[in-house]
Design a protein around this motif. Structure first.
Motif, PDB file in Angstrom:
ATOM      1  N   LEU A  61      68.403  -4.791 -33.602  1.00 45.54           N
ATOM      2  CA  LEU A  61      68.684  -3.508 -32.962  1.00 45.54           C
ATOM      3  C   LEU A  61      67.462  -2.919 -32.275  1.00 45.54           C
ATOM      4  N   GLY A  62      66.289  -3.037 -32.934  1.00 46.34           N
ATOM      5  CA  GLY A  62      65.088  -2.461 -32.371  1.00 46.34           C
ATOM      6  C   GLY A  62      64.705  -3.041 -31.027  1.00 46.34           C
ATOM      7  N   GLN A  63      65.138  -4.278 -30.750  1.00 48.11           N
ATOM      8  CA  GLN A  63      64.775  -4.927 -29.498  1.00 48.11           C
ATOM      9  C   GLN A  63      65.295  -4.150 -28.299  1.00 48.11           C
ATOM     10  N   TYR A  64      66.469  -3.572 -28.432  1.00 49.25           N
ATOM     11  CA  TYR A  64      67.054  -2.823 -27.327  1.00 49.25           C
ATOM     12  C   TYR A  64      66.228  -1.579 -27.001  1.00 49.25           C
ATOM     13  N   ILE A  65      65.611  -1.006 -28.015  1.00 46.24           N
ATOM     14  CA  ILE A  65      64.860   0.238 -27.841  1.00 46.24           C
ATOM     15  C   ILE A  65      63.400  -0.027 -27.522  1.00 46.24           C
ATOM     16  N   ILE A  66      62.825  -1.036 -28.159  1.00 48.22           N
ATOM     17  CA  ILE A  66      61.389  -1.278 -28.068  1.00 48.22           C
ATOM     18  C   ILE A  66      60.985  -1.991 -26.787  1.00 48.22           C
ATOM     19  N   THR A  67      61.765  -2.992 -26.369  1.00 48.78           N
ATOM     20  CA  THR A  67      61.296  -3.867 -25.291  1.00 48.78           C
ATOM     21  C   THR A  67      61.093  -3.188 -23.934  1.00 48.78           C
ATOM     22  N   PRO A  68      61.812  -2.096 -23.595  1.00 49.90           N
ATOM     23  CA  PRO A  68      61.472  -1.425 -22.335  1.00 49.90           C
ATOM     24  C   PRO A  68      60.052  -0.876 -22.309  1.00 49.90           C
ATOM     25  N   PHE A  69      59.428  -0.775 -23.501  1.00 55.45           N
ATOM     26  CA  PHE A  69      58.050  -0.284 -23.602  1.00 55.45           C
ATOM     27  C   PHE A  69      57.076  -1.392 -24.020  1.00 55.45           C
ATOM     28  N   SER A  70      57.495  -2.230 -24.975  1.00 57.99           N
ATOM     29  CA  SER A  70      56.571  -3.227 -25.533  1.00 57.99           C
ATOM     30  C   SER A  70      56.224  -4.330 -24.535  1.00 57.99           C
ATOM     31  N   HIS A  71      57.050  -4.548 -23.514  1.00 60.44           N
ATOM     32  CA  HIS A  71      56.768  -5.634 -22.565  1.00 60.44           C
ATOM     33  C   HIS A  71      55.464  -5.404 -21.804  1.00 60.44           C
ATOM     34  N   VAL A  72      54.990  -4.154 -21.769  1.00 60.84           N
ATOM     35  CA  VAL A  72      53.765  -3.857 -21.007  1.00 60.84           C
ATOM     36  C   VAL A  72      52.523  -4.462 -21.661  1.00 60.84           C
ATOM     37  N   PHE A  73      52.594  -4.802 -22.945  1.00 59.92           N
ATOM     38  CA  PHE A  73      51.425  -5.325 -23.656  1.00 59.92           C
ATOM     39  C   PHE A  73      51.303  -6.848 -23.545  1.00 59.92           C
ATOM     40  N   LEU A  74      52.290  -7.504 -22.965  1.00 60.40           N
ATOM     41  CA  LEU A  74      52.307  -8.965 -22.888  1.00 60.40           C
ATOM     42  C   LEU A  74      52.081  -9.427 -21.457  1.00 60.40           C
ATOM     43  N   HIS A  75      51.359 -10.534 -21.303  1.00 56.21           N
ATOM     44  CA  HIS A  75      51.082 -11.060 -19.966  1.00 56.21           C
ATOM     45  C   HIS A  75      51.174 -12.579 -19.957  1.00 56.21           C
ATOM     46  N   ARG A 102      47.362  12.454 -23.007  1.00 52.62           N
ATOM     47  CA  ARG A 102      48.728  12.436 -23.536  1.00 52.62           C
ATOM     48  C   ARG A 102      49.763  12.396 -22.415  1.00 52.62           C
ATOM     49  N   LYS A 103      49.549  13.173 -21.382  1.00 52.03           N
ATOM     50  CA  LYS A 103      50.515  13.205 -20.298  1.00 52.03           C
ATOM     51  C   LYS A 103      50.438  11.948 -19.434  1.00 52.03           C
ATOM     52  N   THR A 104      49.255  11.369 -19.346  1.00 50.00           N
ATOM     53  CA  THR A 104      49.134  10.096 -18.645  1.00 50.00           C
ATOM     54  C   THR A 104      49.886   9.009 -19.401  1.00 50.00           C
ATOM     55  N   ALA A 105      49.782   9.017 -20.724  1.00 53.01           N
ATOM     56  CA  ALA A 105      50.520   8.059 -21.542  1.00 53.01           C
ATOM     57  C   ALA A 105      52.026   8.247 -21.380  1.00 53.01           C
ATOM     58  N   LEU A 106      52.467   9.502 -21.378  1.00 51.82           N
ATOM     59  CA  LEU A 106      53.889   9.790 -21.205  1.00 51.82           C
ATOM     60  C   LEU A 106      54.377   9.266 -19.860  1.00 51.82           C
ATOM     61  N   LEU A 107      53.617   9.513 -18.812  1.00 51.90           N
ATOM     62  CA  LEU A 107      54.003   9.049 -17.486  1.00 51.90           C
ATOM     63  C   LEU A 107      54.027   7.531 -17.430  1.00 51.90           C
ATOM     64  N   PHE A 108      53.013   6.901 -18.002  1.00 52.48           N
ATOM     65  CA  PHE A 108      52.919   5.442 -17.946  1.00 52.48           C
ATOM     66  C   PHE A 108      54.131   4.792 -18.611  1.00 52.48           C
ATOM     67  N   PHE A 109      54.443   5.201 -19.828  1.00 50.63           N
ATOM     68  CA  PHE A 109      55.540   4.547 -20.542  1.00 50.63           C
ATOM     69  C   PHE A 109      56.904   4.928 -19.978  1.00 50.63           C
ATOM     70  N   ALA A 110      57.027   6.154 -19.467  1.00 49.59           N
ATOM     71  CA  ALA A 110      58.288   6.556 -18.838  1.00 49.59           C
ATOM     72  C   ALA A 110      58.548   5.728 -17.580  1.00 49.59           C
ATOM     73  N   THR A 111      57.530   5.550 -16.756  1.00 46.91           N
ATOM     74  CA  THR A 111      57.713   4.777 -15.529  1.00 46.91           C
ATOM     75  C   THR A 111      57.862   3.284 -15.825  1.00 46.91           C
ATOM     76  N   ALA A 112      57.215   2.804 -16.885  1.00 49.14           N
ATOM     77  CA  ALA A 112      57.399   1.410 -17.288  1.00 49.14           C
ATOM     78  C   ALA A 112      58.849   1.163 -17.700  1.00 49.14           C
ATOM     79  N   ALA A 113      59.413   2.088 -18.471  1.00 50.55           N
ATOM     80  CA  ALA A 113      60.797   1.949 -18.914  1.00 50.55           C
ATOM     81  C   ALA A 113      61.763   2.051 -17.737  1.00 50.55           C
ATOM     82  N   LEU A 114      61.501   2.949 -16.812  1.00 55.41           N
ATOM     83  CA  LEU A 114      62.371   3.077 -15.641  1.00 55.41           C
ATOM     84  C   LEU A 114      62.212   1.883 -14.700  1.00 55.41           C
ATOM     85  N   GLY A 115      61.016   1.316 -14.665  1.00 50.22           N
ATOM     86  CA  GLY A 115      60.827   0.076 -13.921  1.00 50.22           C
ATOM     87  C   GLY A 115      61.641  -1.055 -14.528  1.00 50.22           C
TER      88      GLY A 115
END
Length: 212
Positions: A61-75, A102-115
């Motif tokens: 279940l966590g994969q559906y929630i985590i991967t829109p954010f966790s993929h940014v750490f892998l290359h 804090r707001k830069t982090a919020l923007l980064f992960f929000a745009t990563a998820a929307l990407g």
């Protein structure tokens, strides 16, 4: 301008969030280099963004929630990693100094998820894992040009910059057709970039100075 005051700082004085991301990405990649290939592949599939799992697979279940954010750490390799680290520092360091960690982090992960969501729209049946911080980095760039425009550091309309970024991303779609291993996730770049353009004001609640 108060938002981008000139300061004599060391060239490698990276602000906290960008430093955290760079060190995290680098550390995770180095650890991955020492893992057995099958384990590394399994972790990549579990933490990377795989569009098809939202339609067909049920891994955990966590994969559906985590991967829109966790993929940014892998290359996918050292070239991919170094390019993303360099662009993250180039686009994100100045933005973080101006607007806070804090707001830069919020923007980064929000745009990563929307990407990632944009990538899903175009590749929803794809079982190929998408990894990399490009969506969030594109979001930082989009936000940065809006801030720079309002700060008077860009004196012309930003539409040509937007068109060039989208055009380059679409070129990637032609050069590396989607659906193949190693293809560039062009939709993620566009989605993250546009998200950065539009989210910068509501996320930061900026009182941007009037344009000259």
């Amino acid at each position: 301008n108060q938002m981008f005051q000139e300061k004599k700082e060391p060239i490698f004085n990276i602000p906290p969030f960008i430093k955290f991301m760079v060190l995290s990405i680098l550390t995770i990649h180095i650890i991955g280099e020492f893992l057995p290939a099958d384990i590394h592949q399994k972790i990549t599939y579990m933490l990377g963004f795989v569009p098809a799992i939202y339609l067909y697979d049920q891994i955990w279940l966590g994969q559906y929630i985590i991967t829109p954010f966790s993929h940014v750490f892998l290359h996918g390799g050292w070239l991919h990693l170094c390019m993303n680290i360099f662009t993250m520092m180039a686009f994100g360091a100045g933005l973080e100094r101006a607007l806070g960690s804090r707001k830069t982090a919020l923007l980064f992960f929000a745009t990563a998820a929307l990407g990632a969501a944009t990538h899903f729209i175009f590749e929803m049946n794809s079982p190929i894992v998408m990894i990399g911080a490009s969506g969030g980095i594109s979001g930082l760039f989009g936000a940065m040009i809006v801030v720079m425009r309002h700060a008077g550091m860009i004196n012309h309309n930003i539409i040509p910059i937007v068109a060039i970024w989208i055009g380059i991303s679409l070129l990637f779609a032609v050069i590396t057709p989607p659906g193949f291993e190693g293809s560039i996730a062009w939709a993620t770049h566009i989605g993250g970039f546009l998200a950065g353009l539009f989210l910068i004001k509501p996320i930061y609640r900026l009182k941007l100075p009037p344009r000259n």
